[in-house]
Design a protein around this motif. Structure first.
Motif, mmCIF file in Angstrom:
data_model
loop_
_atom_site.group_PDB
_atom_site.id
_atom_site.type_symbol
_atom_site.label_atom_id
_atom_site.label_comp_id
_atom_site.label_asym_id
_atom_site.label_seq_id
_atom_site.Cartn_x
_atom_site.Cartn_y
_atom_site.Cartn_z
ATOM 1 N N VAL A 183 0.841 -1.202 0.000
ATOM 2 C CA VAL A 183 0.000 0.000 0.000
ATOM 3 C C VAL A 183 0.876 1.252 0.000
ATOM 4 O O VAL A 183 1.704 1.448 0.894
ATOM 5 N N SER A 184 0.686 2.087 -1.008
ATOM 6 C CA SER A 184 1.383 3.373 -1.073
ATOM 7 C C SER A 184 0.462 4.451 -0.499
ATOM 8 O O SER A 184 -0.679 4.590 -0.933
ATOM 9 N N THR A 185 0.947 5.186 0.486
ATOM 10 C CA THR A 185 0.117 6.166 1.184
ATOM 11 C C THR A 185 0.622 7.586 0.970
ATOM 12 O O THR A 185 1.814 7.862 1.141
ATOM 13 N N GLY A 186 -0.284 8.463 0.609
ATOM 14 C CA GLY A 186 0.028 9.879 0.501
ATOM 15 C C GLY A 186 -0.869 10.669 1.437
ATOM 16 O O GLY A 186 -1.919 10.200 1.878
ATOM 17 N N SER A 187 -0.460 11.879 1.753
ATOM 18 C CA SER A 187 -1.281 12.740 2.610
ATOM 19 C C SER A 187 -1.024 14.191 2.257
ATOM 20 O O SER A 187 0.060 14.552 1.790
ATOM 21 N N VAL A 188 -2.052 15.009 2.488
ATOM 22 C CA VAL A 188 -1.973 16.439 2.186
ATOM 23 C C VAL A 188 -2.332 17.205 3.437
ATOM 24 O O VAL A 188 -3.417 17.040 4.001
ATOM 25 N N THR A 189 -1.412 18.051 3.885
ATOM 26 C CA THR A 189 -1.627 18.813 5.110
ATOM 27 C C THR A 189 -1.006 20.194 4.933
ATOM 28 O O THR A 189 -0.802 20.659 3.808
ATOM 29 N N TYR A 190 -0.677 20.857 6.029
ATOM 30 C CA TYR A 190 -0.101 22.207 5.958
ATOM 31 C C TYR A 190 1.133 22.292 6.848
ATOM 32 O O TYR A 190 1.307 21.512 7.782
ATOM 33 N N ALA A 191 2.001 23.227 6.534
ATOM 34 C CA ALA A 191 3.229 23.412 7.304
ATOM 35 C C ALA A 191 2.963 24.250 8.542
ATOM 36 O O ALA A 191 2.277 25.269 8.479
ATOM 37 N N VAL A 192 3.499 23.800 9.667
ATOM 38 C CA VAL A 192 3.299 24.535 10.921
ATOM 39 C C VAL A 192 4.495 25.418 11.258
ATOM 40 O O VAL A 192 4.445 26.163 12.234
ATOM 41 N N ARG A 193 5.558 25.323 10.448
ATOM 42 C CA ARG A 193 6.722 26.186 10.706
ATOM 43 C C ARG A 193 7.553 26.328 9.434
ATOM 44 O O ARG A 193 7.428 25.524 8.504
ATOM 45 N N ASP A 194 8.384 27.375 9.396
ATOM 46 C CA ASP A 194 9.341 27.542 8.295
ATOM 47 C C ASP A 194 10.478 26.545 8.471
ATOM 48 O O ASP A 194 10.963 26.339 9.587
ATOM 49 N N THR A 195 10.896 25.929 7.377
ATOM 50 C CA THR A 195 12.028 25.012 7.444
ATOM 51 C C THR A 195 12.513 24.709 6.038
ATOM 52 O O THR A 195 11.972 25.221 5.055
ATOM 53 N N GLU A 196 13.530 23.878 5.947
ATOM 54 C CA GLU A 196 14.003 23.377 4.658
ATOM 55 C C GLU A 196 14.211 21.881 4.783
ATOM 56 O O GLU A 196 14.878 21.410 5.701
ATOM 57 N N MET A 197 13.594 21.095 3.903
ATOM 58 C CA MET A 197 13.688 19.640 3.945
ATOM 59 C C MET A 197 14.125 19.138 2.584
ATOM 60 O O MET A 197 13.475 19.426 1.565
ATOM 61 N N ASP A 198 15.220 18.384 2.556
ATOM 62 C CA ASP A 198 15.724 17.801 1.314
ATOM 63 C C ASP A 198 15.837 18.834 0.192
ATOM 64 O O ASP A 198 15.486 18.576 -0.968
#
Length: 550
Positions: free
Chosen positions: A446-461
């Motif tokens: 099972v491949s799972t995706g999700s859509v939400t919102y950012a709670v803080r400023d950051t940098e990821m990858d």
């Protein structure tokens, strides 16, 4: 203040003051969580776990440090929430082992106990990760063993100093921490606890547990309840120090005396809660099994008349009433299921699929080991499967399985779609081992995706993220950043689909616009004519969409 030895009373002041410090600073610990999505907060989980522990020794006046630490560890074990809470409970369990059968300890003995805490924590984690709370407790334990201090106050000062040094190095061990320019949140929580213990000794503090301020308005339903509607008027709670194997027999014995009953056995104690009209009858039966402690009896009718109905009693009664409605009088069925989910829609989906009990929880509220045990206790089945549906709940579920005397199988589902797929593929005619193997295989498909919102400023990858951005995640990793929920969801699904895909399932959340959801579904139907498209109202908080592709 100098302490060449400490007893149960000093230990109580140490852990209670540490609890208060952690409660004060839990939001700061939460703020150190690296991932920008709304998630199970480390500070909250550690604080709730530690508070459950210290509540167990409150007002007991235990002079033996071994006895005090044993009860503290049991309280943490039962109250553990989230991975950080479970690891904390194991640290306290190890410390308790090091202090076992001791009335007082000197600095060497206490240092040994701290080292035992580190060993216990590492054993509890299948694949320990350095740069976390584990590294900090090991550094604390190692420094304690190496210390030559005879004064336990000075020993704890050195331990805190070394724990801080190790904590400051955690960004060098975990790249995600370095990118976010923070230290490990669990390690910070542990440092706050250690510093609180040191302060209690250094300042000779006689500590009391600070009250947690709760929001108002929780007792509005009580205004509509008449006294005569309270069938059993005395909320009765106590612990029996005795043979925990007799918990089920005791539960059957006192069942005739009231309702809202919860009886949980663990090691040499049986925790009991019941609403009854005659607490004396219940206690008379209880004392036959052993010594009674922590007896608490509240007159609920009086509390109601004074509009002081405790919300925890209401929740306990609701939970017990639900159990009574579902009570099975015949022989145990072969299989039972417990699942964790947030949102009324999600709850109903799991119930429709045959789950016996759905624990309310998920990203921002991780159920405790005690919550799991209470559900286990109410299900009349020979074998009970638990679907945590969140990576931060698996450890608490596993801990509950180890404590329970029933046959509990934890399937390590990390997402809601994985849990649902397990239920649809479960074979009630197959044996336990075959079903366990099959469900563990299912979750890998099972491949799972999700859509939400950012709670803080950051940098990821390499992706710059601003607070409020819409985030698309696949298997927990951020893949898309945008401003429109529905456009981003469509793009995320496109990335998830492979040539072997057959089914797309969407669960939309409480904050989604149903008209826009319908428009999105129509687009997907046109875009992927060879795939089945299913859409359900999950009503889950925080996440606009949870998506699975199979």
């Amino acid at each position: 203040m100098e302490y060449l030895k400490i007893n149960g009373e000093q230990f109580y002041n140490m852990v209670v003051h540490a609890n208060n410090k952690l409660e004060e600073q839990k939001e700061y610990v939460n703020s150190l969580n690296v991932f920008p999505v709304p998630d199970g907060d480390t500070g909250t989980n550690m604080s709730m776990t530690f508070r459950a522990a210290v509540k167990e020794i409150e007002n007991k006046n235990i002079t033996s440090i071994g006895a005090a630490s044993k009860i503290l560890a049991k309280g943490a074990l039962m109250g553990a929430r989230g991975n950080s809470g479970v690891i904390l409970s194991q640290i306290l369990r190890g410390i308790s082992k090091g202090l076992e059968n001791k009335d007082t300890v000197d600095s060497k003995e206490f240092a040994h106990a701290l080292a035992e805490g580190a060993k216990s924590a590492y054993k509890a984690v299948m694949r320990p990760t350095e740069g976390t709370i584990l590294t900090v407790i090991r550094g604390a334990g190692d420094s304690a063993i190496a210390s030559n201090q005879k004064d336990i106050t000075l020993l704890m000062e050195e331990v805190c100093s070394q724990a801080k040094i190790v904590l400051d190095k955690t960004p060098d061990m975990l790249p995600a921490l370095k990118k976010a320019k923070v230290v490990d949140s669990g390690g910070m929580g542990l440092l706050i606890i250690l510093q609180g213990m040191y302060e209690a000794l250094n300042m000779d503090i006689n500590a009391t547990i600070d009250e947690v301020h709760k929001s108002k308005g929780s007792s509005s339903a009580a205004h509509n309840l008449d006294d005569h509607e309270i069938t059993f008027g005395y909320c009765t709670e106590f612990i029996i120090i005795g043979d925990s194997s007799k918990a089920e027999e005791f539960k059957n014995t006192i069942g005739k005396y009231g309702d809202s009953m919860i009886v949980v056995g663990y090691e040499d104690v049986i925790k009991t809660h019941i609403h009854t009209n005659d607490p004396g009858l219940v206690l008379a039966e209880a004392v036959k099994l052993g010594e009674l402690t922590k007896i608490k009896i509240d007159n609920m009718r009086e509390e109601h008349r004074n509009l002081l109905v405790d919300e925890s009693h209401k929740q306990m009664k609701d939970m017990a009433n639900t159990a009574e409605e579902q009570e099975v009088t015949q022989e145990p069925k072969k299989y039972g299921f417990i699942s964790v989910a947030a949102g009324e829609g999600m709850k109903n989906i799991f119930l429709d699929l045959g789950v016996d009990s759905v624990i309310e929880g998920g990203q921002t509220m991780n159920p405790s080991t005690q919550d799991m045990l209470e559900c286990i206790d109410k299900i009349n089945a020979e074998n009970i499967f638990i679907l945590p549906n969140n990576k931060n709940i698996i450890m608490a579920a596993t801990q509950a399985a180890e404590i329970s005397d029933k046959n509990i199988i934890v399937i390590p589902t990390k997402t809601i779609p994985q849990g649902i797929s397990c239920l649809t593929m479960f074979n009630p005619e197959a044996e336990v081992s075959a079903n366990t193997e099959e469900l563990n295989n299912v979750i890998t498909t099972v491949s799972t995706g999700s859509v939400t919102y950012a709670v803080r400023d950051t940098e990821m990858d390499g992706i710059e993220i601003k607070e409020g951005n819409i985030l698309g995640l696949v298997e927990g990793k951020i893949k898309k950043v945008g401003s429109d929920v529905y456009e981003l969801t469509e793009e995320l699904i496109e990335e998830m689909i492979t040539e072997d895909s057959e089914l797309i399932t969407l669960f939309y959340g409480a904050d989604s616009d149903e008209d826009k959801v319908q428009t999105l579904v129509e687009k997907l139907v046109d875009k992927y004519p060879d795939l089945d498209i299913q859409c359900y109202n999950g009503e889950q908080p925080l996440y606009y969409f949870i998506v699975s592709v199979e």
